[in-house]
Design a protein around this motif. Structure first.
Motif, PDB file in Angstrom:
ATOM      1  N   MET A  87       0.839  -1.176   0.000  1.00 33.55           N
ATOM      2  CA  MET A  87       0.000   0.000   0.000  1.00 33.55           C
ATOM      3  C   MET A  87       0.885   1.239   0.000  1.00 33.55           C
ATOM      4  N   ALA A  88       0.545   2.203  -0.824  1.00 32.79           N
ATOM      5  CA  ALA A  88       1.351   3.413  -0.973  1.00 32.79           C
ATOM      6  C   ALA A  88       1.180   4.325   0.236  1.00 32.79           C
ATOM      7  N   GLU A  89       2.264   4.995   0.571  1.00 34.31           N
ATOM      8  CA  GLU A  89       2.221   5.947   1.676  1.00 34.31           C
ATOM      9  C   GLU A  89       1.463   7.194   1.241  1.00 34.31           C
ATOM     10  N   PRO A  90       0.753   7.836   2.171  1.00 37.52           N
ATOM     11  CA  PRO A  90       0.084   9.083   1.809  1.00 37.52           C
ATOM     12  C   PRO A  90       1.115  10.187   1.577  1.00 37.52           C
ATOM     13  N   VAL A  91       0.763  11.127   0.739  1.00 35.72           N
ATOM     14  CA  VAL A  91       1.655  12.243   0.454  1.00 35.72           C
ATOM     15  C   VAL A  91       1.596  13.222   1.624  1.00 35.72           C
ATOM     16  N   ARG A  92       2.765  13.587   2.141  1.00 36.02           N
ATOM     17  CA  ARG A  92       2.889  14.509   3.265  1.00 36.02           C
ATOM     18  C   ARG A  92       3.460  15.822   2.764  1.00 36.02           C
ATOM     19  N   THR A  93       2.911  16.937   3.222  1.00 34.60           N
ATOM     20  CA  THR A  93       3.374  18.252   2.798  1.00 34.60           C
ATOM     21  C   THR A  93       4.274  18.851   3.873  1.00 34.60           C
ATOM     22  N   ILE A  94       5.469  19.260   3.459  1.00 29.72           N
ATOM     23  CA  ILE A  94       6.448  19.866   4.338  1.00 29.72           C
ATOM     24  C   ILE A  94       6.648  21.305   3.876  1.00 29.72           C
ATOM     25  N   ALA A  95       6.410  22.264   4.768  1.00 24.24           N
ATOM     26  CA  ALA A  95       6.611  23.682   4.460  1.00 24.24           C
ATOM     27  C   ALA A  95       7.943  24.127   5.050  1.00 24.24           C
ATOM     28  N   VAL A  96       8.759  24.803   4.245  1.00 23.04           N
ATOM     29  CA  VAL A  96      10.083  25.259   4.673  1.00 23.04           C
ATOM     30  C   VAL A  96      10.120  26.781   4.599  1.00 23.04           C
ATOM     31  N   LEU A  97      10.363  27.420   5.754  1.00 26.19           N
ATOM     32  CA  LEU A  97      10.487  28.876   5.826  1.00 26.19           C
ATOM     33  C   LEU A  97      11.737  29.184   6.637  1.00 26.19           C
ATOM     34  N   VAL A  98      12.864  29.396   5.936  1.00 23.33           N
ATOM     35  CA  VAL A  98      14.124  29.716   6.612  1.00 23.33           C
ATOM     36  C   VAL A  98      14.684  31.013   6.048  1.00 23.33           C
ATOM     37  N   ALA A  99      15.605  31.615   6.802  1.00 22.46           N
ATOM     38  CA  ALA A  99      16.118  32.943   6.468  1.00 22.46           C
ATOM     39  C   ALA A  99      16.966  32.956   5.209  1.00 22.46           C
ATOM     40  N   ASN A 100      17.820  31.977   5.049  1.00 27.25           N
ATOM     41  CA  ASN A 100      18.780  31.955   3.962  1.00 27.25           C
ATOM     42  C   ASN A 100      18.206  31.193   2.758  1.00 27.25           C
ATOM     43  N   PRO A 101      18.132  31.817   1.573  1.00 30.74           N
ATOM     44  CA  PRO A 101      17.597  31.115   0.398  1.00 30.74           C
ATOM     45  C   PRO A 101      18.414  29.876   0.005  1.00 30.74           C
ATOM     46  N   ALA A 102      19.728  29.932   0.212  1.00 30.23           N
ATOM     47  CA  ALA A 102      20.555  28.767  -0.121  1.00 30.23           C
ATOM     48  C   ALA A 102      20.234  27.600   0.809  1.00 30.23           C
ATOM     49  N   VAL A 111      12.478  12.145  -0.640  1.00 30.17           N
ATOM     50  CA  VAL A 111      11.510  11.122  -0.238  1.00 30.17           C
ATOM     51  C   VAL A 111      10.303  11.244  -1.164  1.00 30.17           C
ATOM     52  N   PRO A 112       9.958  10.175  -1.881  1.00 23.08           N
ATOM     53  CA  PRO A 112       8.866  10.273  -2.856  1.00 23.08           C
ATOM     54  C   PRO A 112       7.507  10.660  -2.264  1.00 23.08           C
ATOM     55  N   SER A 113       7.273  10.337  -1.000  1.00 22.54           N
ATOM     56  CA  SER A 113       5.972  10.645  -0.411  1.00 22.54           C
ATOM     57  C   SER A 113       5.909  12.037   0.218  1.00 22.54           C
ATOM     58  N   PHE A 114       6.968  12.833   0.063  1.00 23.64           N
ATOM     59  CA  PHE A 114       6.978  14.199   0.602  1.00 23.64           C
ATOM     60  C   PHE A 114       6.755  15.207  -0.518  1.00 23.64           C
ATOM     61  N   ARG A 115       5.841  16.134  -0.264  1.00 23.65           N
ATOM     62  CA  ARG A 115       5.653  17.285  -1.139  1.00 23.65           C
ATOM     63  C   ARG A 115       6.234  18.469  -0.381  1.00 23.65           C
ATOM     64  N   VAL A 116       7.317  19.041  -0.878  1.00 21.03           N
ATOM     65  CA  VAL A 116       8.029  20.102  -0.172  1.00 21.03           C
ATOM     66  C   VAL A 116       7.676  21.446  -0.793  1.00 21.03           C
ATOM     67  N   ARG A 117       7.310  22.390   0.069  1.00 16.59           N
ATOM     68  CA  ARG A 117       6.947  23.728  -0.370  1.00 16.59           C
ATOM     69  C   ARG A 117       7.833  24.750   0.343  1.00 16.59           C
ATOM     70  N   PRO A 118       8.820  25.332  -0.359  1.00 18.50           N
ATOM     71  CA  PRO A 118       9.620  26.399   0.269  1.00 18.50           C
ATOM     72  C   PRO A 118       8.881  27.743   0.179  1.00 18.50           C
ATOM     73  N   PHE A 119       9.013  28.545   1.232  1.00 18.58           N
ATOM     74  CA  PHE A 119       8.358  29.851   1.281  1.00 18.58           C
ATOM     75  C   PHE A 119       9.379  30.926   1.607  1.00 18.58           C
ATOM     76  N   GLU A 120       9.144  32.134   1.071  1.00 17.85           N
ATOM     77  CA  GLU A 120      10.046  33.253   1.306  1.00 17.85           C
ATOM     78  C   GLU A 120       9.553  34.177   2.411  1.00 17.85           C
ATOM     79  N   SER A 121       8.261  34.076   2.756  1.00 21.51           N
ATOM     80  CA  SER A 121       7.715  34.972   3.777  1.00 21.51           C
ATOM     81  C   SER A 121       6.649  34.244   4.586  1.00 21.51           C
ATOM     82  N   GLU A 122       6.397  34.793   5.761  1.00 23.88           N
ATOM     83  CA  GLU A 122       5.353  34.234   6.623  1.00 23.88           C
ATOM     84  C   GLU A 122       3.982  34.396   5.969  1.00 23.88           C
ATOM     85  N   LEU A 123       3.774  35.502   5.287  1.00 24.67           N
ATOM     86  CA  LEU A 123       2.494  35.741   4.620  1.00 24.67           C
ATOM     87  C   LEU A 123       2.209  34.672   3.565  1.00 24.67           C
TER      88      LEU A 123
END
Length: 168
Positions: free
Chosen positions: A1-16, A28-40
């Motif tokens: 059975m496939a793992e559910p897709v998990r969403t990870i939000a990344v909000l850190v100071a340094n873009p690198a 990780v194939p089951s992770f959906r990663v979303r980087p953000f530049e601001s809290e808004l």
């Protein structure tokens, strides 16, 4: 059975750093990663889609981890509040600990750290959460008493009085 897709939000100071952390987490194939530049941007996304883990940073001048966590937990327009917050910090002082507890941060990782360590911590948090939602409780053996190794710090002695030294 496939793992559910998990969403990870990344909000850190340094873009690198954000790019590196996002790349490692996305391995990780089951992770959906979303980087953000601001809290808004993060808050706007969380109002539309559920997030499982938020990775944020104490070193960000505009979006410190404690303030971001407190604002997210207090925002009533976010429909899904069953996410976890992992904060990155250069130094963990007593003040930082108090801020973490007051703002609802689940875990603090001290920088510098390996991005793979962050990956392990995210996986551990998600598996622990899945186990608690499923009602799983680990069974502990009560018949044998294990020695208390906390007094040794990071060193765990292999041979104690309870277990004699080998004779060979």
């Amino acid at each position: 059975m496939a793992e559910p897709v998990r969403t990870i939000a990344v909000l850190v100071a340094n873009p690198a750093l954000s790019s590196i952390l996002s790349m490692v987490l996305a391995s990780v194939p089951s992770f959906r990663v979303r980087p953000f530049e601001s809290e808004l941007a993060l808050v706007t996304y969380m109002r539309l889609a559920p997030v499982d883990v938020v990775v944020t940073d104490f070193d960000s001048a505009s979006a410190r981890a404690d303030r971001v966590s407190r604002d997210l937990r207090a925002d009533q327009s976010i429909p899904h509040h069953d996410y976890q917050v992992i904060a990155l910090a250069s130094v963990v002082s007593p003040e930082t600990k108090d801020l973490c507890i007051a703002s609802g941060i689940d875990e603090v990782i001290v920088k510098p750290m390996s991005p793979k360590y962050l990956l392990e911590r995210v996986q551990s948090r998600l598996s622990r959460r899945a186990a608690s939602l499923a009602g799983y409780r680990p069974v502990r053996a009560t018949t044998s008493r294990r020695p208390d190794f906390s007094k040794y710090g990071n060193v765990i002695p292999l041979w104690t009085r309870e277990r004699p030294l080998p004779t060979h």
